[in-house]
Design an enzyme around this catalytic site. Structure first.
Site, PDB file in Angstrom:
ATOM      1  N   ASP A 135       0.829  -1.198   0.000  1.00 60.16           N
ATOM      2  CA  ASP A 135       0.000   0.000   0.000  1.00 60.16           C
ATOM      3  C   ASP A 135       0.874   1.263   0.000  1.00 60.16           C
ATOM      4  OD1 ASP A 135      -2.717   1.291   0.455  1.00 60.16           O
ATOM      5  OD2 ASP A 135      -1.628   2.030   2.203  1.00 60.16           O
ATOM      6  N   GLU A 175       1.130   0.011  -4.999  1.00 60.15           N
ATOM      7  CA  GLU A 175       0.292   1.185  -5.218  1.00 60.15           C
ATOM      8  C   GLU A 175       1.213   2.392  -5.166  1.00 60.15           C
ATOM      9  OE1 GLU A 175      -3.500   3.632  -3.350  1.00 60.15           O
ATOM     10  OE2 GLU A 175      -2.099   2.582  -2.037  1.00 60.15           O
TER      11      GLU A 175
END
Length: 595
Positions: free
Chosen positions: A275, A311
């Protein structure tokens, strides 16, 4: 293999247990003969004790600030560290004794889990990702409950699950991105053994399991690490979610490297999604932490491919170029489609407000709608660094894009003509990128998905204020539901109309497209790219894209608001079509041709 079923997966005897144990530098590690090695990094502490079943014993400090002790104990026993008189859980506990992340931890020997099958994994070019939130995916919200949906997903052609974070955090509900104990599955979802049984069940259906993990911050509630080891954190390196982490510290680096290797090894995962890697700020290290972690993963032979996804809004996939990561979330696909179909242009969508069709055109030919300035200009028609098309994960919605809206609305409820979403669905699943569906998309879910949590009233107030400031400005409204109210999570459960004709229509559309992808399109990837993409605008809202491979050419014609300015007199033979590409405002036509 349209349903993604691998062969020869089962074995007649249990798998060797030591293949599923990664010894960590921190925490409680099982040794032979029933002994455990306990270690905690607390360099500023004056005294550290181990509380094992209520009996406290002093630990010994080494020169690096780690405190050690070895003792015999049964698996499943409770233990705590006591730092300068204050009890604290194991920061890398594999499980807690109860629901409280600040309570005692529980000894878990990963070698004791009875794996009953072998799994050789799947190559990345077969990936069709399905992002899900475990707590809302079924009424039970558990690993055991999620197992019952696996046959349906496999039958549709889903080949990989991307599970939102499951790390133990505060309360009993949440998105998972504020973990407190990053190596422990949240007990609301189930035990470590139950998670492993879920992973094995998914793999038995030919479905890879990829876990979303957060390396850039800890929960503001439920983590005691900042008190136990202040040097773990760097106040001068703040993140949007709290105090920054001192990634340059060797003990901190081992914490995160072991965390990653532990999840992959002990849970037999097929990969991880990292993330917000742009917030893993590590300016004082060479190499930076994520490079070191990826190298550690690539240096291991897990007996299966390991897929690492990032990401990263910077659109600079240099980690993929260097062979460390596998793919990157390509938010540009969502941004172009969303802006084009809804007219919303707030905040980060502003970059797509002027000719979103042009942004989509560039993405189809280059992977991104734009590249970071430091990325070398790619050869015309090729992605940055000449990457594979499958290095880009495209989605038209995800947990962020729905849950960060005040209304939690899905794309299907924001457009006037539902055929528009069908066309985008076809483009997403048939293009040479790796598609990712957000849970419920496969059957045209219309229900909302909201942000929700279970924290103290004071933190909940700060969360609400922060979301109103960040996303209220974007959407021009601040009527967010109360994230701390259990009803907000309940309202976010998908599959609200699974038995309807609408849902059956969407499932069949998804199944047909994924069967075509597995049978006709994936073999093109394996033949190798034969040249750059050719993407041509046919009108303000119409384009065609051709991707050549050694085994043939994949060609898509797309109308997203109007037919071509000069409709073709004769349409080519097609492998899949929705609507009339020469006449309809929303239409799609796909052809797989061979040399």
């Amino acid at each position: 293999m349209p349903d993604g079923q691998p062969t020869d997966m089962r074995c007649e005897s249990p798998v060797a247990p030591h293949a599923f144990h990664h010894p960590k530098l921190w925490g409680a590690e099982p040794l032979d003969g029933g002994s455990w090695r306990f270690a905690l990094w607390a360099p500023e502490a004056r005294e550290v004790q181990l509380d094992l079943g209520g009996t406290r014993e002093p630990m010994v400090r080494d020169a690096d600030g780690f405190w050690h002790l070895t003792r015999r104990e049964r698996a499943a026993a409770s233990y705590e560290f006591v730092v300068d008189g204050h009890a604290t859980p194991d920061p890398v506990a594999r499980a807690q004794a109860g629901m409280d992340p600040l309570g005692p931890s529980r000894l878990v020997d990963p070698r004791r889990h009875a794996w009953t099958s072998e799994w050789r994994g799947r190559p990345w070019d077969e990936a069709v990702l399905y992002e899900l939130h475990l707590g809302t995916f079924t009424s039970e919200g558990t690993f055991a409950g999620a197992m019952r949906r696996l046959p349906e997903l496999a039958g549709l052609g889903i080949t990989a699950l991307e599970i939102m974070p499951v790390a133990h955090g505060p309360g009993t509900r949440g998105w998972g991105y504020d973990g407190a104990l990053l190596a422990a599955p949240h007990p609301a979802y189930g035990t470590p053994d139950e998670m492993k049984r879920f992973v094995e069940a998914a793999q038995a259906h030919g479905i890879m399991v990829i876990l979303d993990i957060v390396l850039n911050h800890f929960s503001p509630e439920g983590s005691d690490l900042e008190r136990v080891a202040p040097r773990f954190f760097d106040p001068d390196n703040a993140t949007p979610w709290g105090t920054g982490i001192a990634f340059h510290e060797p003990a901190v680096r081992s914490f995160f490297t072991d965390l990653v290797l532990g999840w992959i090894t002990e849970y037999r995962l097929d990969g991880l999604r990292f993330d917000a890697i742009h917030e893993i700020r590590d300016p004082r290290s060479n190499p930076e932490l994520l490079v070191e972690i990826a190298r550690a993963v690539r240096a291991r032979d897990f007996g299966r491919p390991i897929h690492l996804i990032a990401e990263d809004p910077r659109n600079d996939p240099w980690l993929i170029r260097d062979g460390l990561l596998t793919a990157v979330w390509d938010d540009d696909f969502h941004h172009a489609i969303h802006t084009l179909l809804t007219g919303e242009t707030g905040d980060y969508l502003a970059d797509f407000a002027n000719d979103p069709m042009g942004r989509l055109e560039r993405l189809l030919g280059h992977g991104f709608a734009w590249e970071a300035s430091e990325v070398p200009p790619p050869e015309p028609g090729l992605p940055a660094y000449g990457l594979s098309w499958t290095a880009f994960v495209v989605h038209k919605q995800n947990h962020d894009q729905t849950g960060n809206r005040p209304d939690g609305a899905r794309l299907l409820t924001l457009v006037e003509d539902p055929r528009a979403i069908e066309i985008v669905h076809a483009l997403q699943l048939a293009a040479p990128f790796v598609p990712m569906l957000w849970m419920g998309e496969e059957e045209g879910e219309r229900g909302p998905f909201h942000y929700f949590c279970d924290v103290s009233d004071d933190l909940a107030r700060k969360v609400t204020e922060g979301r109103e400031k960040q996303f209220g400005r974007m959407f021009g409204r601040t009527d967010f539901p109360d994230a701390n109210d259990p009803a907000t999570m309940e309202a976010s459960r998908p599959f609200t109309a699974s038995g309807s004709e609408h849902a059956r229509h969407w499932r069949e559309l998804t199944r047909r497209l994924l069967a075509l992808r597995h049978e006709r399109i994936v073999p093109l990837f394996r033949s190798g790219r034969a040249g750059p993409a050719q993407v041509v605008r046919q009108g303000r809202f119409s384009l065609s894209a051709a991707w050549p491979f050694e085994a043939g050419t994949l060609t898509a014609h797309v109308n997203l608001g109007a037919p071509p300015d000069d409709p073709p007199a004769l349409l080519p033979a097609n492998d899949f079509a929705l609507g009339d590409i020469a006449r309809d405002p929303y239409a799609f036509l796909l052809t797989v041709s061979h040399p």
